[in-house]
Scaffold this active site. Structure first.
Site, PDB file in Angstrom:
ATOM      1  CE1 TYR A   1      17.458  79.584   1.876  1.00 14.52           C
ATOM      2  CE2 TYR A   1      19.403  79.221   0.518  1.00 14.52           C
ATOM      3  CZ  TYR A   1      18.539  78.805   1.520  1.00 14.52           C
ATOM      4  OH  TYR A   1      18.762  77.610   2.169  1.00 14.52           O
ATOM      5  CD  GLU A   2      11.065  86.117  -1.544  1.00 18.49           C
ATOM      6  OE1 GLU A   2      10.384  87.138  -1.457  1.00 18.49           O
ATOM      7  OE2 GLU A   2      10.711  85.026  -1.043  1.00 18.49           O
TER       8      GLU A   2
END
Length: 259
Positions: free
Chosen positions: A50-51
């Site tokens: 995830y970012e």
């Protein structure tokens, strides 16, 4: 378990595109649900990123945002965001980027910024975040989207994330070496880009869906593959996994216990 909703079909069809060997940069929302259903069923060794910098995360409930503590708590490792983008993403270490969209055109270009004029928009959206970099640096891009004429448009209102641009070899002419969007999964059908023009073409209709239904919810003239398949219905395991995940998520976000 024989009855399922279009959204469930979309999520499950998207999950099937993933395998245990994939390293996947996950978007929030429908992409996150699809990736985690894959992890909980046929792709247990998939690496979800995830970012916010979480690597190898295995959330028990779906995150509200990239900053959700559930992601960090269940990750193998968490790195700084600059390292995530410079070393992992731009370093070519991520095979699949899984994105959603507010608007998309026939060449897979995505708008997640504004609906209407940028300076006086009808709706101001969350923006691109890391999606523009994901769209150009991941090996290939998968997109999930609920079909509607307001979301599948002839021309997007704002160019947030680059798909295939004007089509054809536009990516290559700009020096982008990754494949770009290779799969679009909607609540009605599965689409893949034409090998030459790069225009998204319907290759599979979900059960009960007609060509007319697809065209009525799309803002451009739809092209269908010569051999059009029917998407297999969700299995009992796939539906139960998705519904249990959604139920745990609902309880957790309402303040109850996830399990």
């Amino acid at each position: 378990m024989s009855d399922f909703t279009p959204n469930e079909m979309m999520t499950i069809a998207a999950s099937r595109a993933l395998s245990s060997k994939d390293v996947c940069f996950v978007g929030i929302g429908a992409p996150s649900a699809a990736c985690n259903v894959a992890r909980l069923t046929h792709a247990p060794d998939i690496t979800l990123i995830y970012e916010s910098g979480t690597i190898g995360t295995a959330p028990d409930v779906l995150p509200l945002s990239i900053g959700d503590g559930e992601l960090c708590e269940t990750a193998v490792s968490t790195v700084a965001v600059p390292e995530m983008f410079r070393y992992w993403l731009q370093g070519g270490r991520i095979s699949i980027g899984f994105l959603g969209a507010a608007q998309i055109d026939r060449f897979g270009n995505i708008n997640t910024t504004v609906i209407g004029d940028y300076h006086k928009p009808k709706v101001r959206l969350p923006g691109g975040g890391g999606a523009p970099e994901i769209a150009t640096s991941c090996g290939e891009i998968y997109i999930t989207l609920k079909q509607a004429t307001r979301s599948m448009v002839e021309k997007i209102d704002f160019f947030t994330s680059f798909g295939h641009g004007e089509g054809g070899d536009h990516r290559q002419r700009l020096g982008i070496t990754t494949k770009g969007p290779t799969l679009l999964i909607t609540d009605l059908a599965i689409w893949k880009p034409d090998p030459v023009t790069k225009e998204f073409t319907v290759v599979s209709l979900h059960q009960g869906v007609t060509r007319e239904m697809v065209q009525e919810t799309c803002g451009w003239t739809v092209k269908f593959a010569d051999t059009l398949e029917e998407t297999p219905a969700p299995t009992e395991l796939e539906l139960k996994t998705l519904r249990d995940l959604n139920e745990r998520t609902k309880r957790a976000h309402e303040g109850g216990k996830a399990a």
